[in-house]
Design an enzyme around this catalytic site. Sequence first.
Site, mmCIF file in Angstrom:
data_model
loop_
_atom_site.group_PDB
_atom_site.id
_atom_site.type_symbol
_atom_site.label_atom_id
_atom_site.label_comp_id
_atom_site.label_asym_id
_atom_site.label_seq_id
_atom_site.Cartn_x
_atom_site.Cartn_y
_atom_site.Cartn_z
ATOM 1 C CD GLU A 1 -2.888 -1.110 2.375
ATOM 2 O OE1 GLU A 1 -2.592 -0.409 3.358
ATOM 3 O OE2 GLU A 1 -3.840 -1.906 2.360
ATOM 4 C CB VAL A 2 3.312 2.693 2.116
ATOM 5 C CG1 VAL A 2 4.266 3.875 2.128
ATOM 6 C CG2 VAL A 2 2.087 2.978 2.979
ATOM 7 C CG HIS B 1 7.105 -0.896 4.102
ATOM 8 N ND1 HIS B 1 6.699 -0.288 2.933
ATOM 9 C CD2 HIS B 1 6.093 -1.712 4.477
ATOM 10 C CE1 HIS B 1 5.486 -0.718 2.625
ATOM 11 N NE2 HIS B 1 5.103 -1.591 3.541
ATOM 12 C CG MET B 2 11.527 -6.358 7.071
ATOM 13 S SD MET B 2 13.265 -6.735 7.403
ATOM 14 C CE MET B 2 13.783 -7.175 5.762
#
Length: 113
Positions: free
Chosen positions: A96-97, A101-102
């Site tokens: 979604e972003v 990122h983890m």
Amino acid sequence: MAEETIFSKIIRQEIPTELLYQDELVSAFRDISPKAPVHILIVPNKLIPTVNDVTESDELTIGRMVTVAGKLAAQEGIAEDGYRLVMNCNEFGGQEVFHLHMHLLGGKRLAPL
Ligand code: AMP
């Protein structure tokens, strides 16, 4: 040039969000909508939209994301019980972003994948 997301503003502390960790390569903060008792996001400071955009020159950064995840898991007291690291990519992966990122998820027994 990829468009910045809210994560860039968090990294630069333009939006007040507690940083659990930050160094020259990565930052970490709690997910705003936690899916587990511990839900932390570890992100590269530099904008990399998706895993598809990772290149060999990012290998140090990606490795740092994993070592920071391990340190945060220990700090949160979930290292021994165990946890899950997840990176979603694009639509089918549920991303979604669009700033890599983890997810570090733990603090309870997670459903099998
Ligand atoms: P993904 O679906 O892998 O792209 O995950 C994006 C994650 O970012 C979701 O778990 C959101 O809850 C989280 N998120 C979105 N906005 C914020 C924010 N401002 N601060 C912290 N986490 C956020």
